[in-house]
Design a protein around this motif. Structure first.
Motif, PDB file in Angstrom:
ATOM      1  N   LEU A   1       4.496  78.122 -21.749  1.00  0.00           N
ATOM      2  CA  LEU A   1       4.107  77.905 -23.133  1.00  0.00           C
ATOM      3  C   LEU A   1       5.295  77.922 -24.088  1.00  0.00           C
ATOM      4  N   VAL A   2       6.407  78.521 -23.676  1.00  0.00           N
ATOM      5  CA  VAL A   2       7.603  78.607 -24.518  1.00  0.00           C
ATOM      6  C   VAL A   2       8.649  77.632 -23.998  1.00  0.00           C
ATOM      7  N   ASP A   3       9.047  76.699 -24.853  1.00  0.00           N
ATOM      8  CA  ASP A   3      10.034  75.696 -24.464  1.00  0.00           C
ATOM      9  C   ASP A   3      11.452  76.221 -24.610  1.00  0.00           C
ATOM     10  N   ARG A   4      11.742  76.893 -25.749  1.00  0.00           N
ATOM     11  CA  ARG A   4      13.076  77.439 -25.951  1.00  0.00           C
ATOM     12  C   ARG A   4      13.060  78.569 -26.957  1.00  0.00           C
TER      13      ARG A   4
ATOM     14  N   GLU B   1       6.978  69.889 -31.840  1.00  0.00           N
ATOM     15  CA  GLU B   1       7.610  68.931 -32.746  1.00  0.00           C
ATOM     16  C   GLU B   1       8.389  69.612 -33.866  1.00  0.00           C
ATOM     17  N   GLY B   2       8.505  70.927 -33.793  1.00  0.00           N
ATOM     18  CA  GLY B   2       9.276  71.660 -34.792  1.00  0.00           C
ATOM     19  C   GLY B   2       8.494  72.081 -36.023  1.00  0.00           C
TER      20      GLY B   2
ATOM     21  N   ASN C   1      13.905  82.509 -33.270  1.00  0.00           N
ATOM     22  CA  ASN C   1      12.780  81.576 -33.323  1.00  0.00           C
ATOM     23  C   ASN C   1      12.250  81.287 -31.919  1.00  0.00           C
ATOM     24  N   VAL C   2      10.952  81.046 -31.816  1.00  0.00           N
ATOM     25  CA  VAL C   2      10.313  80.691 -30.549  1.00  0.00           C
ATOM     26  C   VAL C   2       9.668  79.321 -30.713  1.00  0.00           C
ATOM     27  N   GLN C   3      10.155  78.348 -29.940  1.00  0.00           N
ATOM     28  CA  GLN C   3       9.552  77.018 -29.978  1.00  0.00           C
ATOM     29  C   GLN C   3       8.623  76.867 -28.781  1.00  0.00           C
ATOM     30  N   THR C   4       7.376  76.580 -29.051  1.00  0.00           N
ATOM     31  CA  THR C   4       6.383  76.449 -27.995  1.00  0.00           C
ATOM     32  C   THR C   4       6.311  75.003 -27.497  1.00  0.00           C
ATOM     33  N   THR C   5       5.504  74.801 -26.470  1.00  0.00           N
ATOM     34  CA  THR C   5       5.286  73.468 -25.896  1.00  0.00           C
ATOM     35  C   THR C   5       4.062  72.779 -26.498  1.00  0.00           C
TER      36      THR C   5
ATOM     37  N   VAL D   1       1.650  70.580 -28.462  1.00  0.00           N
ATOM     38  CA  VAL D   1       1.689  69.301 -29.181  1.00  0.00           C
ATOM     39  C   VAL D   1       0.592  69.330 -30.245  1.00  0.00           C
ATOM     40  N   PRO D   2       0.957  69.274 -31.514  1.00  0.00           N
ATOM     41  CA  PRO D   2      -0.040  69.508 -32.572  1.00  0.00           C
ATOM     42  C   PRO D   2      -1.225  68.559 -32.533  1.00  0.00           C
ATOM     43  N   GLY D   3      -0.996  67.276 -32.236  1.00  0.00           N
ATOM     44  CA  GLY D   3      -2.107  66.326 -32.195  1.00  0.00           C
ATOM     45  C   GLY D   3      -3.123  66.675 -31.125  1.00  0.00           C
ATOM     46  N   LEU D   4      -2.648  67.139 -29.972  1.00  0.00           N
ATOM     47  CA  LEU D   4      -3.556  67.522 -28.893  1.00  0.00           C
ATOM     48  C   LEU D   4      -4.238  68.853 -29.188  1.00  0.00           C
ATOM     49  N   GLN D   5      -3.488  69.783 -29.792  1.00  0.00           N
ATOM     50  CA  GLN D   5      -4.066  71.092 -30.113  1.00  0.00           C
ATOM     51  C   GLN D   5      -5.224  70.953 -31.099  1.00  0.00           C
ATOM     52  N   THR D   6      -5.008  70.203 -32.153  1.00  0.00           N
ATOM     53  CA  THR D   6      -6.075  70.045 -33.151  1.00  0.00           C
ATOM     54  C   THR D   6      -7.227  69.210 -32.604  1.00  0.00           C
ATOM     55  N   ALA D   7      -6.921  68.199 -31.771  1.00  0.00           N
ATOM     56  CA  ALA D   7      -7.989  67.404 -31.162  1.00  0.00           C
ATOM     57  C   ALA D   7      -8.857  68.279 -30.261  1.00  0.00           C
ATOM     58  N   ALA D   8      -8.211  69.158 -29.480  1.00  0.00           N
ATOM     59  CA  ALA D   8      -8.959  70.048 -28.589  1.00  0.00           C
ATOM     60  C   ALA D   8      -9.811  71.023 -29.389  1.00  0.00           C
ATOM     61  N   TYR D   9      -9.244  71.586 -30.454  1.00  0.00           N
ATOM     62  CA  TYR D   9      -9.979  72.552 -31.262  1.00  0.00           C
ATOM     63  C   TYR D   9     -11.172  71.890 -31.949  1.00  0.00           C
ATOM     64  N   ASP D  10     -10.947  70.724 -32.552  1.00  0.00           N
ATOM     65  CA  ASP D  10     -12.035  70.043 -33.261  1.00  0.00           C
ATOM     66  C   ASP D  10     -13.140  69.618 -32.292  1.00  0.00           C
TER      67      ASP D  10
END
Length: 495
Positions: free
Chosen positions: A380-383, A59-60, A137-141, A143-152
């Motif tokens: 893992l890298v989108d662009r 999401e930037g 810059n390296v933009q990954t794939t 998704v912050p909401g899923l990453q934090t949900a998985a970690y928590d």
């Protein structure tokens, strides 16, 4: 010329040649290593005089950035995303004393520091514009909401002490890695400090077992247990067998050529539920995870050569091939050398013996079924972007192969939906398979859960090393709640 003068002349010539050879070795052959050495302060000063590129989520949002330093260097690396430990598996760290370590910081180091050939035009323009050199810059794939949900969810799982494990979420239609978490984790800011004493202390803590530097999602191999029955069931469907083929429901199955037997779960082992005349269908065996039925399936029911059928299907899912980088390096999953041993084949059919998978590979297995039988290349890298935000390269989703027909994938999906519904705290709209292996060195079983939401374009794999309950740390009790949390955090649909 007398002999003493000749000897002196020859010695001088030899010394000159040795000097030339040494200068050649230092200035040409050994120059790259000297430039990269952590003791080369000029190289460090040059590196930290340029603005290293950003690492971004899907999401930037900024995961890693370069900020002005108050110390001896011009710039310093910073990791602002919160919770920062949730993203360390993805970013890795970068600092003046221990360099680029792990994650995107290491895999895309040349692009981030601006020395990649693809940034030649940007560097050329910057030079004439009088600007300091800048990295890309390296933009990954991610998704912050899923990453934090998985970690928590993983950090708060039911474990003996802090949870050790990993979660990978993927987009089946493209291969995008939406979340990749490994615990225990760490704060990469502690490695980015200019204070050598503090950085060294952090490094020593990170090396202590269980090391947070071990990316349990892609670098470690684990027995997958009954989650591998997805691949074994796919083997049967590819061979032309149907989900209603009859298999034994016995509590134990004699291993061919051995005095040992393979038991179903339970103490004592139990017969498979829903039996009729001592048999169950493949669909029932999958729903209730009956080991004996799968052992008979691969040793007696498969047409043709069962070893070829089993290994070819596993390879179709990517088990046994050298995995492509994502761009992080991924360990090679494998089923082991069966060598015509039917007892080994029976044990391997339930994800035991020498079958070893990464968590990423098990996510790929689930995603392949979810994508209608198509295996997409995970990435893992989108662009990649220049410092001026121009796109230098973008990843195009690519199909690797199709190990299952769409019809067989649909059958396997229905079997996974029934498997979810037979489990504890089952949720509607999920296709899943749990797995539990024998106790490992921690005294607990490895607890597994792989799942996807049909039509929602997300698949997930969860593995926990140290769940509560010791050998009874079942996948349905330990890993499944974590996986369901991640699936529920997704909005579904195409991204």
């Amino acid at each position: 010329m007398n002999r003493p003068i000749q000897r002196v002349g020859m010695a001088v010539i030899v010394l000159v040649l040795l000097l030339v050879a040494n200068l050649t070795w230092v200035q040409v052959l050994h120059a790259p290593a000297l430039r990269a050495s952590e003791y080369n302060k000029r190289s460090q000063i040059d590196t930290y005089s340029r603005q290293r590129g950003l690492i971004l989520d899907a999401e930037g949002n900024v995961l890693a950035e370069t900020v002005p330093s108050t110390g001896q260097f011009k710039y310093q690396r910073r990791y602002p995303a919160q919770p920062v430990q949730a993203y360390a598996t993805v970013t890795g760290y970068y600092g003046p004393h221990f360099g680029a370590g792990y994650g995107i910081e290491s895999a895309e180091n040349a692009f981030l520091n601006g020395t990649d050939d693809r940034l030649f035009t940007q560097n050329f323009v910057d030079m004439f514009a009088g600007r300091d050199p800048r990295g890309g810059n390296v933009q990954t794939t991610i998704v912050p909401g899923l990453q934090t949900a998985a970690y928590d969810a993983l950090r708060g799982g039911s474990c003996n002490g802090p949870c050790r494990g990993a979660v990978v979420a993927m987009e089946p239609s493209t291969g995008k890695i939406l979340a990749m978490v490994s615990t225990p984790s760490y704060d990469p800011n502690l490695m980015a400090t200019e204070d050598y004493t503090a950085a060294e202390a952090s490094w020593n803590r990170l090396k202590t077992e269980p090391s947070p530097l071990r990316n349990r999602a892609i670098s470690e191999l684990y027995r997958p247990g009954s989650t591998f029955k997805v691949v074994t069931a796919a083997t049967a469907l590819r061979a032309g067998l149907k989900s209603d083929v009859r298999l034994t429901s016995a509590a134990t199955f004699p291993l061919p050529g051995s005095s040992n037997s393979l038991p179903n779960d339970g103490n004592p082992p139990r017969a498979c539920p829903g039996a009729s005349g001592g048999t169950v269908t493949l669909a029932q065996a999958f729903e209730y995870s009956c080991n004996t039925a799968f052992a008979q399936l691969v040793t007696q029911k498969l047409p043709g050569d069962p070893f070829d059928e089993f290994t070819d299907t596993a390879l179709g899912f990517g088990v046994g091939e050298n995995p492509p980088g994502i761009p992080l390096s991924v360990a090679k999953s494998a089923i082991g050398d069966l060598d015509g041993d039917r007892a080994a084949l029976a044990q391997s059919s339930i994800g035991e013996r020498d079958v070893k998978l990464t968590v990423l590979q098990n996510a790929v297995n689930a995603a392949t079924v979810a994508a209608g039988g198509v295996r997409m290349r995970p990435y893992l890298v989108d662009r990649l972007q220049s410092a001026d935000l121009g796109t230098v390269a973008a990843t195009t989703p690519s199909e690797l192969n199709r190990p299952l027909t769409a019809e067989d994938a649909a059958v396997l999906t229905r079997m996974m939906v029934a498997s979810e519904q037979s489990g504890r705290d089952a949720q509607a709209g999920i296709a899943s398979k749990t797995g539990t292996t024998d106790p490992n060195e921690t005294g607990s079983a490895y607890a597994w859960y792989i799942a996807f939401r049909p039509g929602a374009n997300i698949a997930v794999a969860v593995m926990v090393e140290n769940g509560t309950g010791g050998s009874q740390a079942y996948g349905g009790l330990i890993a499944a709640p974590i996986g369901r949390t991640v699936l529920n955090a997704s909005t579904g649909g195409n991204r």
